[in-house]
Write a protein that holds these residues in place. Structure first.
Motif, PDB file in Angstrom:
ATOM      1  N   GLY A 128     -24.564   6.791 -36.520  1.00  0.00           N
ATOM      2  CA  GLY A 128     -24.110   5.442 -36.862  1.00  0.00           C
ATOM      3  C   GLY A 128     -22.608   5.297 -36.721  1.00  0.00           C
ATOM      4  O   GLY A 128     -22.109   4.279 -36.224  1.00  0.00           O
ATOM      5  N   SER A 129     -21.880   6.318 -37.131  1.00  0.00           N
ATOM      6  CA  SER A 129     -20.413   6.287 -37.022  1.00  0.00           C
ATOM      7  C   SER A 129     -19.969   6.269 -35.566  1.00  0.00           C
ATOM      8  O   SER A 129     -19.007   5.584 -35.202  1.00  0.00           O
ATOM      9  N   ILE A 130     -20.687   7.056 -34.740  1.00  0.00           N
ATOM     10  CA  ILE A 130     -20.357   7.077 -33.308  1.00  0.00           C
ATOM     11  C   ILE A 130     -20.579   5.700 -32.700  1.00  0.00           C
ATOM     12  O   ILE A 130     -19.761   5.204 -31.910  1.00  0.00           O
ATOM     13  N   GLY A 131     -21.703   5.085 -33.078  1.00  0.00           N
ATOM     14  CA  GLY A 131     -21.965   3.736 -32.564  1.00  0.00           C
ATOM     15  C   GLY A 131     -20.889   2.763 -32.992  1.00  0.00           C
ATOM     16  O   GLY A 131     -20.424   1.924 -32.199  1.00  0.00           O
ATOM     17  N   LEU A 132     -20.479   2.880 -34.252  1.00  0.00           N
ATOM     18  CA  LEU A 132     -19.428   2.000 -34.762  1.00  0.00           C
ATOM     19  C   LEU A 132     -18.116   2.252 -34.037  1.00  0.00           C
ATOM     20  O   LEU A 132     -17.412   1.317 -33.626  1.00  0.00           O
ATOM     21  N   GLY A 133     -17.792   3.554 -33.860  1.00  0.00           N
ATOM     22  CA  GLY A 133     -16.529   3.905 -33.210  1.00  0.00           C
ATOM     23  C   GLY A 133     -16.479   3.480 -31.752  1.00  0.00           C
ATOM     24  O   GLY A 133     -15.492   2.885 -31.291  1.00  0.00           O
ATOM     25  N   PHE A 134     -17.555   3.779 -31.026  1.00  0.00           N
ATOM     26  CA  PHE A 134     -17.555   3.446 -29.597  1.00  0.00           C
ATOM     27  C   PHE A 134     -17.832   1.967 -29.348  1.00  0.00           C
ATOM     28  O   PHE A 134     -17.651   1.483 -28.229  1.00  0.00           O
ATOM     29  N   GLY A 135     -18.274   1.249 -30.383  1.00  0.00           N
ATOM     30  CA  GLY A 135     -18.497  -0.186 -30.216  1.00  0.00           C
ATOM     31  C   GLY A 135     -17.246  -1.013 -30.453  1.00  0.00           C
ATOM     32  O   GLY A 135     -17.221  -2.209 -30.152  1.00  0.00           O
ATOM     33  N   VAL A 136     -16.189  -0.374 -30.978  1.00  0.00           N
ATOM     34  CA  VAL A 136     -14.963  -1.111 -31.306  1.00  0.00           C
ATOM     35  C   VAL A 136     -14.310  -1.683 -30.065  1.00  0.00           C
ATOM     36  O   VAL A 136     -13.922  -2.863 -30.022  1.00  0.00           O
ATOM     37  N   ILE A 137     -14.167  -0.857 -29.022  1.00  0.00           N
ATOM     38  CA  ILE A 137     -13.449  -1.292 -27.813  1.00  0.00           C
ATOM     39  C   ILE A 137     -14.127  -2.495 -27.159  1.00  0.00           C
ATOM     40  O   ILE A 137     -13.462  -3.520 -26.890  1.00  0.00           O
ATOM     41  N   PRO A 138     -15.462  -2.424 -26.891  1.00  0.00           N
ATOM     42  CA  PRO A 138     -16.100  -3.613 -26.294  1.00  0.00           C
ATOM     43  C   PRO A 138     -16.037  -4.830 -27.220  1.00  0.00           C
ATOM     44  O   PRO A 138     -15.845  -5.965 -26.751  1.00  0.00           O
ATOM     45  N   ALA A 139     -16.196  -4.589 -28.542  1.00  0.00           N
ATOM     46  CA  ALA A 139     -16.188  -5.717 -29.479  1.00  0.00           C
ATOM     47  C   ALA A 139     -14.820  -6.390 -29.522  1.00  0.00           C
ATOM     48  O   ALA A 139     -14.716  -7.625 -29.525  1.00  0.00           O
ATOM     49  N   ARG A 140     -13.773  -5.611 -29.525  1.00  0.00           N
ATOM     50  CA  ARG A 140     -12.421  -6.181 -29.533  1.00  0.00           C
ATOM     51  C   ARG A 140     -12.133  -6.903 -28.229  1.00  0.00           C
ATOM     52  O   ARG A 140     -11.476  -7.946 -28.211  1.00  0.00           O
ATOM     53  N   GLN A 141     -12.629  -6.346 -27.128  1.00  0.00           N
ATOM     54  CA  GLN A 141     -12.415  -7.008 -25.843  1.00  0.00           C
ATOM     55  C   GLN A 141     -13.095  -8.370 -25.820  1.00  0.00           C
ATOM     56  O   GLN A 141     -12.538  -9.352 -25.312  1.00  0.00           O
ATOM     57  N   ALA A 142     -14.318  -8.411 -26.401  1.00  0.00           N
ATOM     58  CA  ALA A 142     -15.039  -9.686 -26.446  1.00  0.00           C
ATOM     59  C   ALA A 142     -14.336 -10.679 -27.372  1.00  0.00           C
ATOM     60  O   ALA A 142     -14.236 -11.878 -27.069  1.00  0.00           O
ATOM     61  N   ALA A 143     -13.834 -10.179 -28.520  1.00  0.00           N
ATOM     62  CA  ALA A 143     -13.202 -11.065 -29.501  1.00  0.00           C
ATOM     63  C   ALA A 143     -11.911 -11.667 -28.972  1.00  0.00           C
ATOM     64  O   ALA A 143     -11.511 -12.773 -29.379  1.00  0.00           O
ATOM     65  N   LYS A 144     -11.217 -10.968 -28.051  1.00  0.00           N
ATOM     66  CA  LYS A 144      -9.927 -11.425 -27.550  1.00  0.00           C
ATOM     67  C   LYS A 144     -10.053 -12.400 -26.370  1.00  0.00           C
ATOM     68  O   LYS A 144      -9.046 -12.928 -25.903  1.00  0.00           O
ATOM     69  N   MET A 191     -17.858  -9.154 -34.942  1.00  0.00           N
ATOM     70  CA  MET A 191     -18.934  -8.695 -35.808  1.00  0.00           C
ATOM     71  C   MET A 191     -20.246  -8.561 -35.033  1.00  0.00           C
ATOM     72  O   MET A 191     -20.981  -7.583 -35.195  1.00  0.00           O
ATOM     73  N   GLN A 192     -20.546  -9.554 -34.173  1.00  0.00           N
ATOM     74  CA  GLN A 192     -21.813  -9.494 -33.448  1.00  0.00           C
ATOM     75  C   GLN A 192     -21.888  -8.274 -32.536  1.00  0.00           C
ATOM     76  O   GLN A 192     -22.888  -7.565 -32.520  1.00  0.00           O
ATOM     77  N   PHE A 193     -20.829  -8.017 -31.794  1.00  0.00           N
ATOM     78  CA  PHE A 193     -20.857  -6.876 -30.872  1.00  0.00           C
ATOM     79  C   PHE A 193     -20.850  -5.541 -31.636  1.00  0.00           C
ATOM     80  O   PHE A 193     -21.476  -4.563 -31.210  1.00  0.00           O
ATOM     81  N   MET A 194     -20.147  -5.505 -32.758  1.00  0.00           N
ATOM     82  CA  MET A 194     -20.164  -4.287 -33.575  1.00  0.00           C
ATOM     83  C   MET A 194     -21.564  -4.040 -34.137  1.00  0.00           C
ATOM     84  O   MET A 194     -22.050  -2.905 -34.161  1.00  0.00           O
ATOM     85  N   ILE A 195     -22.212  -5.104 -34.588  1.00  0.00           N
ATOM     86  CA  ILE A 195     -23.564  -4.967 -35.130  1.00  0.00           C
ATOM     87  C   ILE A 195     -24.520  -4.473 -34.050  1.00  0.00           C
ATOM     88  O   ILE A 195     -25.379  -3.610 -34.285  1.00  0.00           O
ATOM     89  N   GLU A 196     -24.383  -4.991 -32.834  1.00  0.00           N
ATOM     90  CA  GLU A 196     -25.250  -4.552 -31.739  1.00  0.00           C
ATOM     91  C   GLU A 196     -25.074  -3.062 -31.459  1.00  0.00           C
ATOM     92  O   GLU A 196     -26.050  -2.320 -31.259  1.00  0.00           O
ATOM     93  N   ALA A 197     -23.816  -2.605 -31.451  1.00  0.00           N
ATOM     94  CA  ALA A 197     -23.552  -1.178 -31.200  1.00  0.00           C
ATOM     95  C   ALA A 197     -24.121  -0.307 -32.307  1.00  0.00           C
ATOM     96  O   ALA A 197     -24.718   0.753 -32.041  1.00  0.00           O
ATOM     97  N   VAL A 198     -23.965  -0.752 -33.568  1.00  0.00           N
ATOM     98  CA  VAL A 198     -24.477   0.035 -34.692  1.00  0.00           C
ATOM     99  C   VAL A 198     -26.007   0.059 -34.679  1.00  0.00           C
ATOM    100  O   VAL A 198     -26.631   1.093 -34.971  1.00  0.00           O
TER     101      VAL A 198
END
Length: 405
Positions: free
Chosen positions: A379-395, A328-335
């Motif tokens: 906003g959608s682009i930020g959300l979409g392109f923020g998924v990969i880094p956010a998932r990498q951080a979460a894992k 959530m934190q990394f997704m929020i930062e990207a958005v």
């Protein structure tokens, strides 16, 4: 962690490195500003074209030589549309209120030591009413001028101002293609039409135009550039178009393809609207590429941020933060990055549209739909392109993260 806490932490993280965050937003700023400006300018061009067509006169139809297919195949159009056709339309079509025959040419115009290459229009008296022009000084072409092949001319507002400034030009003489013409009037300013300045023109009797300046180039009579026809009212336009087509087909003894085209203002405006809409969409799509580039930039910076903050992520997970909290934190930062860039770009784009409207004839407008679309897409682009880094951080495994730090 709740959403508010994640939002606070994301904002604090981004403001800790203001320069990097600003550079990351730059792609989104440029993209949003470009999209809004291009859509606004395109819609302004459509609006300007619509107003220019309306200024041609109420309920006007245009009869031009050559069919639509012939115009696509060649520029050497048939010379079969003649003045007698215009007279027949005026006499035999009941659904019209006026007919103006017109022949155009580009010739040098000289007064004293000043000269100009301007549009010369061979016209009839009906031109003034059918095309909704007004006389500022003097008079327009008269029936007597036509019958006597008089060498008289009525100037457009810009041409008169270029040659005479504030002086009254009535009674003066100018030379058109080395032939002297006496000035009898000046028209009020009309403005441009499809890139052609109607005020930078000289209007002479149609008969004089043919006999003195251009000569007769058609074996069928005095050939015309086009005929303007004013219908009685808007409801009469379809009937008038049908009747004119049938009349000219009989007069020209046409069996297959027409050698003329009858178009209404609405027909021409639809063509122009299609062209401007296509150009607007193309320009907006090109500008939208920068949004995609901006999204890639956000993803790149977020991946770098994950690498730099490995120890922070490991520590937070070690003390109880879940993978969803980190995600959530990394997704929020990207958005935040993309939305902030979108809002700033929107303000810049609106400013650009306002400036264009102020300094050019284009009545550029800010479309609320364009603003919503641009900000929503960013906003959608930020959300979409923020998924990969956010998932990498979460894992990330907290023990591995702490060891690698």
């Amino acid at each position: 962690m709740d959403f508010v806490e994640s939002l606070k932490m994301a904002a604090k993280t981004l403001t800790a490195n203001k320069l990097r965050s600003s550079l990351t937003m730059l792609g989104m700023i440029i993209g949003n500003a470009s999209v809004i400006a291009m859509i606004g300018i395109g819609q302004g061009a459509q609006r300007l074209a619509s107003e220019q067509f309306e200024s041609l006169g109420p309920n006007v139809l245009f009869v031009t030589p050559g069919s639509g297919q012939a115009r696509q195949r060649t520029t050497n159009l048939p010379q079969t549309l003649v003045w007698d056709d215009a007279k027949a339309i005026a006499e035999q079509i009941p659904m019209i209120s006026g007919v103006a025959a017109q022949k155009n040419a580009q010739f040098p115009v000289v007064y004293g030591n000043r000269n100009s290459s301007s549009l010369i229009v061979g016209a009839t008296p009906e031109f003034l009413i059918v095309r909704s022009f007004d006389v500022a000084k003097g008079r327009f072409i008269s029936e007597i001028d036509l019958k006597r092949n008089q060498r008289v001319v009525t100037l457009g507002a810009d041409l008169a101002n270029r040659f005479f400034g504030d002086r009254n030009p009535i009674g003066e003489e100018i030379r058109i293609r080395n032939v002297s013409f006496k000035i009898v009037g000046v028209l009020q300013a009309k403005g441009s039409f499809l890139g052609s300045n109607q005020d930078d023109a000289a209007y002479v009797p149609l008969t004089t135009m043919s006999s003195t300046l251009t000569g007769r180039t058609s074996p069928y009579g005095l050939n015309l550039t086009f005929v303007s026809v004013s219908a009685k009212d808007e409801a009469s336009i379809p009937a008038a178009e049908f009747q004119i087509t049938n009349l000219l087909r009989r007069r020209h003894k046409i069996v297959n393809e027409d050698d003329f085209t009858v178009q209404t203002q609405k027909d021409i405006l639809q063509i122009v609207g299609t062209i401007t809409s296509g150009l607007t969409a193309m320009l907006a799509a090109i500008a939208g590429v920068s949004l995609l580039v901006g999204g890639i930039g956000i993803m790149n910076i977020m991946l770098v941020s994950v690498t730099e903050r490995t120890s922070e992520i490991g520590l937070r997970k070690a003390i109880g933060a879940s993978g969803n909290d980190i995600l959530m934190q990394f997704m929020i930062e990207a958005v935040i990055l993309s939305a902030a860039g979108g809002l700033i770009g929107t303000v810049i784009g609106i400013g650009g549209v306002v400036i264009v409207a102020a300094v050019t004839p284009l009545q550029a407008i800010v479309s609320p739909a364009a603003i919503i679309l641009a900000v929503g897409v960013s906003g959608s682009i930020g959300l979409g392109f923020g998924v990969i880094p956010a998932r990498q951080a979460a894992k990330l495994d907290p023990i591995v993260a702490l060891r690698s730090a």
